[in-house]
Design an enzyme around this catalytic site. Structure first.
Site, PDB file in Angstrom:
ATOM      1  N   LYS A  14     -24.453   5.717   2.217  1.00  0.00           N
ATOM      2  CA  LYS A  14     -23.858   4.645   3.024  1.00  0.00           C
ATOM      3  C   LYS A  14     -24.813   3.496   3.339  1.00  0.00           C
ATOM      4  O   LYS A  14     -24.618   2.780   4.322  1.00  0.00           O
ATOM      5  CB  LYS A  14     -23.307   5.188   4.363  1.00  0.00           C
ATOM      6  CG  LYS A  14     -22.396   6.385   4.266  1.00  0.00           C
ATOM      7  CD  LYS A  14     -21.030   5.987   3.789  1.00  0.00           C
ATOM      8  CE  LYS A  14     -20.068   7.170   3.844  1.00  0.00           C
ATOM      9  NZ  LYS A  14     -20.459   8.304   2.968  1.00  0.00           N
ATOM     10  N   HIS A  26     -11.091 -22.173  -4.468  1.00  0.00           N
ATOM     11  CA  HIS A  26     -10.849 -21.544  -3.175  1.00  0.00           C
ATOM     12  C   HIS A  26      -9.897 -22.370  -2.324  1.00  0.00           C
ATOM     13  O   HIS A  26      -9.184 -21.841  -1.487  1.00  0.00           O
ATOM     14  CB  HIS A  26     -12.168 -21.302  -2.436  1.00  0.00           C
ATOM     15  CG  HIS A  26     -12.815 -20.024  -2.838  1.00  0.00           C
ATOM     16  ND1 HIS A  26     -13.494 -19.887  -4.027  1.00  0.00           N
ATOM     17  CD2 HIS A  26     -12.860 -18.797  -2.245  1.00  0.00           C
ATOM     18  CE1 HIS A  26     -13.942 -18.645  -4.134  1.00  0.00           C
ATOM     19  NE2 HIS A  26     -13.576 -17.968  -3.078  1.00  0.00           N
ATOM     20  N   ASP A  59     -14.122   6.251  -0.683  1.00  0.00           N
ATOM     21  CA  ASP A  59     -14.815   6.094   0.600  1.00  0.00           C
ATOM     22  C   ASP A  59     -15.317   4.649   0.684  1.00  0.00           C
ATOM     23  O   ASP A  59     -16.316   4.295   0.055  1.00  0.00           O
ATOM     24  CB  ASP A  59     -15.988   7.083   0.659  1.00  0.00           C
ATOM     25  CG  ASP A  59     -16.646   7.101   2.028  1.00  0.00           C
ATOM     26  OD1 ASP A  59     -16.425   6.156   2.816  1.00  0.00           O
ATOM     27  OD2 ASP A  59     -17.376   8.065   2.314  1.00  0.00           O
ATOM     28  N   GLU A 105      -7.678 -11.522   0.298  1.00  0.00           N
ATOM     29  CA  GLU A 105      -8.247 -12.766  -0.239  1.00  0.00           C
ATOM     30  C   GLU A 105      -7.619 -13.060  -1.600  1.00  0.00           C
ATOM     31  O   GLU A 105      -7.965 -12.437  -2.609  1.00  0.00           O
ATOM     32  CB  GLU A 105      -9.763 -12.599  -0.368  1.00  0.00           C
ATOM     33  CG  GLU A 105     -10.527 -13.712  -1.022  1.00  0.00           C
ATOM     34  CD  GLU A 105     -10.852 -14.841  -0.062  1.00  0.00           C
ATOM     35  OE1 GLU A 105     -10.685 -16.009  -0.459  1.00  0.00           O
ATOM     36  OE2 GLU A 105     -11.247 -14.538   1.084  1.00  0.00           O
TER      37      GLU A 105
END
Lengths: 352, 352, 352, 352
Positions: free
Chosen positions: B159, B324, B233, B28
């Site tokens: 997580k 954007h 991670d 992006e």
């Protein structure tokens, strides 16, 4: 980043039908082994049913009005003019369609949820552009003094976990399930349906006691690894790592497991999907390009189900730690597709 | 995956001191431009203060006892034997140290939080191994009938986003702040401190209305991009995309912005940090290897602060959508360090 | 308001031992009948074990400092001076004792949790006065520029449900449990342990899907009715209607049910406990006055357990609606103690 | 229980228009004084605008089917047969109308939200009876194997705080606002709009850091006291003590304050409203009987707003503690209407 491949993962979806090999980019070897085990177990059991239950994405601009009364009238005006707003939105995009609108009033402020379908794109930018056009139209036409508006008032759940997305969905809402025969639970997971469910229940209450959104084990692992491999917006892991994972013993003594992912924001066009490796990864599942997003969502959800089965089995069976000791990160990074398949008969799978 | 670099980002931390260039792997383009803008603004304003407020990571095994009474006695026994448990934990690891323990009782079930320090490793595996050893010791020595135990009872926040991690911290808890002079707010963000805060407040209530954990804009974007670049991670984005972002106008009319990240699980050793590109990315910030984890955490948090400033400024200033539109994904993927620096004088920054 | 009485409720607590009759002030007749049924079932099964797991209440003043760095130093100073702060607190109150302190830093703001024990008083006012004294001391002595402080920065959980109180406790944290023999489940609840648990599990996920704090059925019903009857602060129902309710089938085929109330703010002295009817209600359980707060907390929790058993049984058994049709509100309002006892042999209990 | 009366409270609602005196049953004297002060301030400022934004109540039965596929088909069938379900519902009740239905699928389980209007009744029992009829119809007619259904699957938010109710509403959703001229803020609250907002902001982040649902100060105090006085279901305090409270300085330097209560479950018929004292209390506001529920909701919300203004003012102004020391519980219990009015000129109001 190292790429592992899990499978075969048999999916019986509305769009995904048959065996799939799913690419996972991760530096954690134990993770690939674990998802692979779950996938093969699901396949052996006849495959996972997966259904995409809803599919939309929103922008939530915020408007500041003079007063609560004006705010209430403004919302009534929006509702009365919804068809016109849909038309405005459709001028900005070939794929996006404004489908629903609902408002949250907080005194003189209004948050307006614009829900769009975006075909096979994740669509965050598409809905931004469409919403901007809608807002500009509203500013021009609405007979109210609107002091200011903001294109996103931080209520859309974009890039963040929220209860609202858990409850209302964001992106694809997908549910998957499988019934695992007792003997396969024993052969693959070294445990019983009863022990599996006993732990799953303790884990559910662990979620509750920690104030999680939904309850699940490690959706984020599958999501991060597949998102990286397949050119998805990896920051969306931040919003998608919620949902529910649930298990029960069937009357026949087998094991039923289901996952529901309420906010899976993915696409098979746009974003990073056009990059070479990423396209190849999508193609491996026949998920590149138009008409493939729901299929991809079903496969991801089945892979997530595989991961939940494997980790819950490992913890219930008491060998989770040992498995991580065997599958150190370094070893795991070399794991590739052929490797994984050769492994099937090897002894190391006795632990994970 | 394309790699962008933002900076210079001036950080005034306890460990990170000076200008940094921060690598972000993302597809992006607008994102890199936005973080870069925020970084340069922070640097121009004299840099961001960053402090690591706490540092520990937990495993939460679950124990099933006969009854509530046994559960209560078991917890008392654990407390009385905590020193022995610490010794057992230390036999399994050179770096990890068991520091604290607290229990949650739910009838006949007990969830035990073992909090460890893990030096410069993220440490999830390290604490698993240590906790397993502690649990095995407990099983052998505790004079209670323990029906079953599970190495992780889904209460550690591993997580997944949880209120518990938001409140108690998980990994590094880091706060960063900066005061942006009014003229720089105007020059870089094309808005005023008052408008910035007006939007920030509406966004805070957007978080509240959507049931977010904490309130912030897009922590996940920086985290995903830096985690991928630096061998972290990436699934931990699922737990770290919570926290608080806050702004106020100072009595002098300048803009104060602060972020607090309660659960930043990162490491500068172990995991994927040893892979070649990833090591190089860490080295770019002098964050590779031992003794660097808190420094790395401070830099990440300052980068997150940069991203919050930039996005809030863009939405408050009304040019988020336009930015954007200009920075499409394809264009952005080619953005590299020199590019970014050349851009400083180019016109395109007038929009983001 | 009409007063019903349930019981006998056999409690086997650390403080409450034996049979109790519990007053409930409510206009909802079905409610009294339902709690009464649960109480008699518990008693028939040998009573409920109840344990008060923790006991403290907090005030959380907020301090505004110059900067994050000052905030961090301020917290270090507080920790270094904790003994002096305890002494200051103890000058304001005969019963309250400052026990623990921990801080939440958010940039230049600090929230300081002061945890007190308050003997048999609920203690909200007591801790306000003590915290004010502590804060005034801090303002005078701390070598920091403290711009402003607020006696309560809305983080204590006072009068509102929060995840923090669910996790850390507020007031009494009490757990209660009972094992109900299969035949009693059938005789009293007209269902089986398996059906009970099947519904309980569906209800747990109903909580999760609705974003509840904890998971329970209707703690609030017992709490409101007992709080009114016994002169408690009824607004505390707003914070106490969270917690966990959980059921499992034992290996022997019986039904294990447990509840945990993390934030039960009650007192047996102070507040409305001195009013005539309220004192009488407390005396009915030998819970009036000093030395009785934990006993009272155990009885309340056992009553809450009775209510959870009864409602889950009614819904699992499929007669919840019918029970409410029979026990209309008007009829119920006349229910008094003798009435309840006479009812034991009457036919109407076959439905609830 | 002692009864205090606050007022005059000037409300400018769609239904409530004019000055009201609001009864509060409580043992906490400081509370009545505080709400009274806020009410008089609001009135002095011209009154509070209040609007009832939505009005419905739900039951959420749960259905267990064979599989996810059956669950999805079942939901489609429900949608296709919604008109018939509405007809069935309307046979059971004169007032209740089934208005909307939406389903949450979790694997083989379906939670179905049936949203009803219930005119002037709170309506929990009414919707139970109607939903039971609908479910029985579904069981007979739906061409699916429905293993079991439960009349309430714990997802309706009944008697418990949930994010779902915060977001979707339950009972009445009401918002109220007032603009307080700067001089009145000084005269009544002994503080400035700026200090008020500074504290309000710190309190908002206190809510966020504690994981509250919404953000507010002490809605529960008004709710408990008015619910008891007016024959409402007091256990509903457990679900209604959520929502948002918000303040800002207007461009003119005055103080804007607003509250939004998303789940106010109240009625002016049924329940305990027919009891003598309770009816009298309702009549004091001309809120007894049919056609008065929304009026009552508006008045309650304005009173809640008064309480937020008063407590935030007291904490911002630094005299919260002193006020509680002056208004001890015993003294407060004798506070009655005339008393309150006499007080207006007395000195004691200088503190609260």
């Amino acid at each position: 980043m190292p790429l592992g491949i899990i499978g075969p993962l048999f999916v019986n979806g509305d769009y995904a039908k048959g065996e799939f090999y799913v690419p996972m980019a991760t530096t954690e070897g134990a993770l690939v082994a674990s998802y692979d085990r779950g996938s093969r177990l699901i396949s052996e059991a006849g495959g996972a049913r997966a259904i995409c239950l809803s599919d939309s994405i929103c922008r939530v601009p915020g408007f500041i009005l003079d007063s609560l009364l004006e705010a209430a009238k403004f919302v009534a005006w929006l509702n009365a003019n919804f068809e016109a707003l849909k038309d405005v939105a459709s001028t900005t995009t070939r794929c996006g369609r404004l489908q629903e609108m609902h408002a949250t009033i907080d005194g003189n402020r209004v948050y307006v949820h614009f829900e769009f379908t975006t075909k096979d794109a994740a669509g965050q930018n598409m809905v931004t552009f469409a919403t901007e056009a809608v807002c500009e139209h509203v500013i021009r036409r609405a007979p109210f003094k609107i002091h200011r508006y903001f294109i996103e008032a931080n209520m859309s759940g974009d890039k963040k976990p929220t209860q609202l997305s858990q409850q209302m969905g964001r992106g694809k809402t997908v549910s998957a399930e499988v019934v695992l025969p007792r003997r396969l639970v024993s052969r693959f997971l070294y445990t019983t349906p009863e022990h599996f469910v006993e732990y799953a229940d303790m884990a559910t209450f662990g979620s509750i006691h920690s104030g999680a959104i939904g309850t699940q084990g490690h959706f984020a692992n599958a999501l991060a690894a597949i998102f990286i491999a397949c050119g998805q917006d990896v920051a969306c892991v931040g919003e998608a790592a919620t949902g529910t994972s649930r298990a029960q013993v069937t009357p026949e003594g087998d094991l039923y497991v289901t996952v529901t992912m309420p906010n899976l924001v993915i696409g098979t066009v746009g974003g990073g999907t056009h990059l070479p490796t990423q396209t190849e990864c999508l193609r491996m599942m026949d998920c590149a390009g138009e008409g493939k997003a729901r299929k991809f969502a079903e496969i991801i959800t089945a892979a997530v189900l595989a991961g939940e089965i494997s980790i819950v089995g490992a913890i219930a069976g008491g060998y989770f730690t040992k498995a991580h000791q065997l599958y150190g990160r370094k070893a795991g990074t070399k794991r590739k597709r052929t490797h994984v398949q050769d492994d099937r008969t090897s002894k190391e799978y006795q632990f994970i």
